[in-house]
Design a protein around this motif. Structure first.
Motif, PDB file in Angstrom:
ATOM      1  N   ILE A 151       0.841  -1.205   0.000  1.00 47.94           N
ATOM      2  CA  ILE A 151       0.000   0.000   0.000  1.00 47.94           C
ATOM      3  C   ILE A 151       0.876   1.256   0.000  1.00 47.94           C
ATOM      4  O   ILE A 151       0.624   2.216  -0.727  1.00 47.94           O
ATOM      5  CB  ILE A 151      -0.961  -0.003   1.202  1.00 47.94           C
ATOM      6  N   HIS A 152       1.938   1.234   0.807  1.00 45.01           N
ATOM      7  CA  HIS A 152       2.870   2.367   0.843  1.00 45.01           C
ATOM      8  C   HIS A 152       3.519   2.584  -0.517  1.00 45.01           C
ATOM      9  O   HIS A 152       3.738   3.735  -0.946  1.00 45.01           O
ATOM     10  CB  HIS A 152       3.952   2.131   1.899  1.00 45.01           C
ATOM     11  N   SER A 153       3.816   1.485  -1.216  1.00 46.05           N
ATOM     12  CA  SER A 153       4.458   1.615  -2.530  1.00 46.05           C
ATOM     13  C   SER A 153       3.545   2.273  -3.548  1.00 46.05           C
ATOM     14  O   SER A 153       4.010   2.800  -4.562  1.00 46.05           O
ATOM     15  CB  SER A 153       4.902   0.233  -3.034  1.00 46.05           C
ATOM     16  N   GLN A 154       2.237   2.264  -3.287  1.00 47.61           N
ATOM     17  CA  GLN A 154       1.261   2.920  -4.157  1.00 47.61           C
ATOM     18  C   GLN A 154       0.970   4.352  -3.695  1.00 47.61           C
ATOM     19  O   GLN A 154       0.086   5.009  -4.241  1.00 47.61           O
ATOM     20  CB  GLN A 154      -0.045   2.126  -4.163  1.00 47.61           C
ATOM     21  N   GLY A 155       1.740   4.801  -2.687  1.00 50.79           N
ATOM     22  CA  GLY A 155       1.535   6.152  -2.174  1.00 50.79           C
ATOM     23  C   GLY A 155       0.440   6.260  -1.143  1.00 50.79           C
ATOM     24  O   GLY A 155       0.043   7.364  -0.759  1.00 50.79           O
ATOM     25  N   GLY A 156      -0.074   5.116  -0.659  1.00 50.68           N
ATOM     26  CA  GLY A 156      -1.147   5.141   0.325  1.00 50.68           C
ATOM     27  C   GLY A 156      -0.640   5.230   1.749  1.00 50.68           C
ATOM     28  O   GLY A 156       0.526   4.935   2.038  1.00 50.68           O
ATOM     29  N   GLN A 157      -1.511   5.621   2.652  1.00 52.65           N
ATOM     30  CA  GLN A 157      -1.189   5.740   4.066  1.00 52.65           C
ATOM     31  C   GLN A 157      -1.977   4.692   4.842  1.00 52.65           C
ATOM     32  O   GLN A 157      -3.153   4.457   4.551  1.00 52.65           O
ATOM     33  CB  GLN A 157      -1.539   7.142   4.582  1.00 52.65           C
ATOM     34  N   VAL A 158      -1.337   4.054   5.821  1.00 50.02           N
ATOM     35  CA  VAL A 158      -1.993   3.020   6.624  1.00 50.02           C
ATOM     36  C   VAL A 158      -1.840   3.361   8.096  1.00 50.02           C
ATOM     37  O   VAL A 158      -0.732   3.658   8.563  1.00 50.02           O
ATOM     38  CB  VAL A 158      -1.396   1.623   6.356  1.00 50.02           C
ATOM     39  N   ILE A 159      -2.935   3.302   8.824  1.00 45.63           N
ATOM     40  CA  ILE A 159      -2.922   3.477  10.275  1.00 45.63           C
ATOM     41  C   ILE A 159      -3.221   2.127  10.901  1.00 45.63           C
ATOM     42  O   ILE A 159      -4.279   1.543  10.663  1.00 45.63           O
ATOM     43  CB  ILE A 159      -3.989   4.501  10.740  1.00 45.63           C
ATOM     44  N   VAL A 160      -2.271   1.609  11.679  1.00 50.39           N
ATOM     45  CA  VAL A 160      -2.425   0.299  12.320  1.00 50.39           C
ATOM     46  C   VAL A 160      -2.950   0.496  13.737  1.00 50.39           C
ATOM     47  O   VAL A 160      -2.408   1.304  14.502  1.00 50.39           O
ATOM     48  CB  VAL A 160      -1.084  -0.463  12.353  1.00 50.39           C
ATOM     49  N   MET A 161      -3.984  -0.264  14.073  1.00 55.13           N
ATOM     50  CA  MET A 161      -4.545  -0.151  15.431  1.00 55.13           C
ATOM     51  C   MET A 161      -5.121  -1.491  15.866  1.00 55.13           C
ATOM     52  O   MET A 161      -5.322  -2.400  15.057  1.00 55.13           O
ATOM     53  CB  MET A 161      -5.600   0.951  15.489  1.00 55.13           C
ATOM     54  N   THR A 162      -5.385  -1.590  17.143  1.00 55.39           N
ATOM     55  CA  THR A 162      -5.935  -2.811  17.733  1.00 55.39           C
ATOM     56  C   THR A 162      -6.675  -2.435  19.012  1.00 55.39           C
ATOM     57  O   THR A 162      -6.394  -1.381  19.598  1.00 55.39           O
ATOM     58  CB  THR A 162      -4.797  -3.818  18.032  1.00 55.39           C
ATOM     59  N   PRO A 163      -7.639  -3.226  19.463  1.00 49.23           N
ATOM     60  CA  PRO A 163      -8.404  -2.842  20.654  1.00 49.23           C
ATOM     61  C   PRO A 163      -7.609  -2.785  21.952  1.00 49.23           C
ATOM     62  O   PRO A 163      -7.952  -2.006  22.844  1.00 49.23           O
ATOM     63  CB  PRO A 163      -9.489  -3.931  20.731  1.00 49.23           C
ATOM     64  N   HIS A 164      -6.537  -3.591  22.110  1.00 47.63           N
ATOM     65  CA  HIS A 164      -5.843  -3.684  23.403  1.00 47.63           C
ATOM     66  C   HIS A 164      -4.538  -2.897  23.409  1.00 47.63           C
ATOM     67  O   HIS A 164      -3.742  -2.987  22.478  1.00 47.63           O
ATOM     68  CB  HIS A 164      -5.552  -5.145  23.750  1.00 47.63           C
ATOM     69  N   SER A 165      -4.293  -2.174  24.490  1.00 46.65           N
ATOM     70  CA  SER A 165      -3.121  -1.301  24.567  1.00 46.65           C
ATOM     71  C   SER A 165      -1.812  -2.073  24.570  1.00 46.65           C
ATOM     72  O   SER A 165      -0.848  -1.675  23.913  1.00 46.65           O
ATOM     73  CB  SER A 165      -3.210  -0.405  25.810  1.00 46.65           C
ATOM     74  N   GLU A 166      -1.734  -3.202  25.311  1.00 48.82           N
ATOM     75  CA  GLU A 166      -0.480  -3.948  25.366  1.00 48.82           C
ATOM     76  C   GLU A 166      -0.128  -4.494  23.980  1.00 48.82           C
ATOM     77  O   GLU A 166       1.029  -4.511  23.567  1.00 48.82           O
ATOM     78  CB  GLU A 166      -0.608  -5.096  26.375  1.00 48.82           C
ATOM     79  N   HIS A 167      -1.137  -4.910  23.231  1.00 46.84           N
ATOM     80  CA  HIS A 167      -0.916  -5.408  21.870  1.00 46.84           C
ATOM     81  C   HIS A 167      -0.482  -4.272  20.948  1.00 46.84           C
ATOM     82  O   HIS A 167       0.390  -4.448  20.093  1.00 46.84           O
ATOM     83  CB  HIS A 167      -2.200  -6.058  21.358  1.00 46.84           C
ATOM     84  N   ALA A 168      -1.082  -3.098  21.131  1.00 49.90           N
ATOM     85  CA  ALA A 168      -0.762  -1.960  20.258  1.00 49.90           C
ATOM     86  C   ALA A 168       0.621  -1.402  20.544  1.00 49.90           C
ATOM     87  O   ALA A 168       1.448  -1.248  19.633  1.00 49.90           O
ATOM     88  CB  ALA A 168      -1.812  -0.855  20.438  1.00 49.90           C
ATOM     89  N   TYR A 169       0.895  -1.081  21.808  1.00 47.46           N
ATOM     90  CA  TYR A 169       2.104  -0.322  22.148  1.00 47.46           C
ATOM     91  C   TYR A 169       3.320  -1.204  22.423  1.00 47.46           C
ATOM     92  O   TYR A 169       4.432  -0.689  22.550  1.00 47.46           O
ATOM     93  CB  TYR A 169       1.819   0.570  23.359  1.00 47.46           C
ATOM     94  N   GLN A 170       3.106  -2.518  22.508  1.00 51.96           N
ATOM     95  CA  GLN A 170       4.237  -3.396  22.770  1.00 51.96           C
ATOM     96  C   GLN A 170       4.423  -4.406  21.641  1.00 51.96           C
ATOM     97  O   GLN A 170       5.386  -4.338  20.888  1.00 51.96           O
ATOM     98  CB  GLN A 170       4.060  -4.109  24.114  1.00 51.96           C
ATOM     99  N   ARG A 171       3.459  -5.317  21.475  1.00 49.04           N
ATOM    100  CA  ARG A 171       3.666  -6.396  20.501  1.00 49.04           C
ATOM    101  C   ARG A 171       3.727  -5.879  19.068  1.00 49.04           C
ATOM    102  O   ARG A 171       4.646  -6.230  18.317  1.00 49.04           O
ATOM    103  CB  ARG A 171       2.548  -7.428  20.627  1.00 49.04           C
ATOM    104  N   LEU A 172       2.759  -5.056  18.653  1.00 52.10           N
ATOM    105  CA  LEU A 172       2.756  -4.563  17.276  1.00 52.10           C
ATOM    106  C   LEU A 172       3.963  -3.679  16.998  1.00 52.10           C
ATOM    107  O   LEU A 172       4.569  -3.755  15.917  1.00 52.10           O
ATOM    108  CB  LEU A 172       1.463  -3.807  16.977  1.00 52.10           C
TER     109      LEU A 172
END
Length: 535
Positions: free
Chosen positions: A107-128
């Motif tokens: 998607i980035h190679s096509q000039g697109g922007q991606v926002i990655v998110m998830t419901p749980h904070s530990e998964h978002a701010y640590q694992r991802l």
């Protein structure tokens, strides 16, 4: 709490059914209820997901050698599908993170922007973030921060572990995406745990919606015999998966204290061998018993040092209705504000002094008394009781609410830390930083529930699951627990036959629109919806 007049309660229930404020149907001999508000909520989700959007990269062919054929098809699916909302169903261990990395790069190679998110904070701010998605955020943070949303016009919103989204969160996400002209990719597994709050919108969209879904079935994490076990669990055949575990000598039956001692021995030996271990129990009660056994063994081995009693808050997990009822309260309960209210700031703690008919008397941290209207403010605070936690040097602790260390580093809900020292003032030192004494949102972290373990991968998994687990034992919970491992899985129980029986009883949630059996409801005005919610 005062006694409730059941006859009056039933009379009021049927009055509201007659007034169509509550929808009531009998399904296979069970009385099922919902509200027009929830039907409207689900209808909005299904309707919005039908929207068209131009393909991100028409006729794109993926040749990445790191991907298997199934993963390549899923990447092409995301890039070429002309739908505003699209989904990826990935069984546990099928390489969803690898797929995610490749798709976002395309998607980035096509000039697109991606926002990655998830419901749980530990998964978002640590694992991802450890997996390379350095700007990953929680869905709640994204919805709350206007500045973040404004920077994401025309972007793709990628939701990992989307099965954990509630109806309310999914609807809010769709409404924000509508404002931003954004498209949405929902990635998850409807066979794993769903949200704590109402609804199963990911499952609803995958089964009843017009959303195009790609599916990953080929398991990458396990090999050989263990892969076959996970494949059976993923397909809903818990009995065969269990019997294969049993045949390979990985189901251990022992009674009570002997079982806890065996689990503690297995855990400590694996840690001593340098293995990453995940210990899972369906219930907090059994988890505490296993924790006690591990702590005793760690102390005997000299691996758990000097102890201190640390003040903590134990969440009461009351529903909004319970928090709104003055009869629920008694002196000593702590109200912790999730929003600023009047002269009180977000995060402030108020102690209940007395409960009246229409409000509760509270004392703030300065000692000042005030009246607090719990009925009108129930959605703006959580309730706790004071407790204490015995913590030793070398203790593994779990964070139970987002916060900050004294050094300003983020403490993520669900994250695990090892205590390395105590300060003279009673704070806990960890590799991340110093946890303030007044933080109080802590628990022992030796044992996880299957819900907390979802999305994790380790070398060894140990499951402590007795017949006393009740409804917490089911096919869904077992399926989430087992595939966390890369090398070995061991299950400890007190009764093999009863455990197997519980794993074959899986209760599926029903969507409100399914209950309506085709009847249509128009969206409710917001003020009417709030009135029904209060009712």
């Amino acid at each position: 709490m005062q006694d409730i007049d059941s006859e009056k309660l039933l009379a009021e229930f049927w009055r509201r059914v007659e007034a169509k404020e509550i929808v009531c149907r009998e399904v296979q001999g069970r009385l099922m209820v919902t509200t027009p508000e929830i039907v409207s909520e689900e209808a909005f989700i299904l309707d919005w997901a039908k929207q068209y959007a131009p393909a991100l990269a028409p006729r794109r062919t993926v040749t990445d050698s790191k991907l298997n054929a199934e993963q390549r098809q899923a990447v092409e699916h995301v890039l070429t599908t002309t739908s505003r909302v699209q989904g990826i169903i990935g069984r546990a261990g099928t390489g969803k993170t690898t797929l995610m990395t490749a798709t976002i790069a395309a998607i980035h190679s096509q000039g697109g922007q991606v926002i990655v998110m998830t419901p749980h904070s530990e998964h978002a701010y640590q694992r991802l973030r450890q997996d390379g998605f350095k700007d990953a955020v929680t869905v709640e943070a994204f919805l709350r921060k206007q500045t973040l949303r404004e920077e994401c016009t025309n972007a793709t919103l990628w939701i990992d572990e989307a099965g954990l989204l509630s109806n309310q969160s999914m609807r809010r996400l769709f409404e924000v995406a509508d404002e931003m002209n954004a498209r949405i990719v929902l990635a998850g597994d409807p066979r794993q745990h769903g949200p704590v709050d109402r609804g199963l919108p990911f499952k609803l969209l995958s089964e009843a919606g017009d959303v195009p879904f790609a599916t990953l079935k080929e398991i990458q994490r396990q090999r050989g015999h263990n892969r076959e076990i996970v494949e059976h669990l993923a397909s809903g055949d818990a009995a065969t998966g269990f019997k294969m575990l049993e045949a390979s000598g990985n189901i251990h039956e022992r009674n009570d204290e002997k079982r806890y001692q065996a689990i503690a021995k297995e855990y400590v030996q694996a840690v001593d061998a340098g293995k990453a271990v995940l210990l899972i129990s369906p219930t907090h009660d059994e988890g505490r018993k296993v924790t006690d056994a591990i702590r005793r063994r760690m102390k005997a081995a000299g691996k758990l040092g000097q102890e201190r009693a640390v003040p903590v808050l134990r969440k009461l997990n009351w529903s909004k209705a319970e928090r709104a009822d003055c009869r629920s309260y008694y002196p000593g309960i702590i109200l912790e504000l999730t929003h600023g209210i009047g002269g009180y700031e977000r995060g402030e703690r108020l102690e209940v002094v007395n409960a009246g008919k229409d409000s509760v008397a509270v004392r703030d941290t300065s000692g000042a008394l005030g009246a607090f209207n719990v009925a009108d403010l129930a959605g703006r605070f959580q309730t706790f009781e004071r407790d204490e936690l015995r913590v030793g040097l070398g203790e593994i602790i779990r964070i139970t609410k987002n916060g900050r260390t004294l050094e300003g580093r983020r403490l993520n809900n669900g994250s695990i830390h090892t205590v390395t020292d105590f300060t003279p003032y009673g704070e806990l030192k960890t590799k991340l930083g110093t946890i303030p004494r007044g933080y109080m949102h802590l628990a022992h972290g030796w044992v996880s529930t299957s819900f907390a373990s979802q999305g994790r991968t380790v070398q060894n998994v140990i499951i402590a699951q007795s017949s006393a687990s009740g409804r917490a034992s089911n096919a869904r919970q077992f399926y989430v627990s087992v595939p966390r491992e890369r090398e070995s899985i061991k299950v400890f129980t007190d009764n093999r036959a009863k455990l197997l029986e519980s794993l074959q009883a899986e209760e599926e949630g029903m969507a409100a629109v399914e209950l309506m059996a085709g009847k249509k409801w128009t969206p409710l005005p917001l003020n009417h919806a709030k009135e029904l919610q209060r009712a």
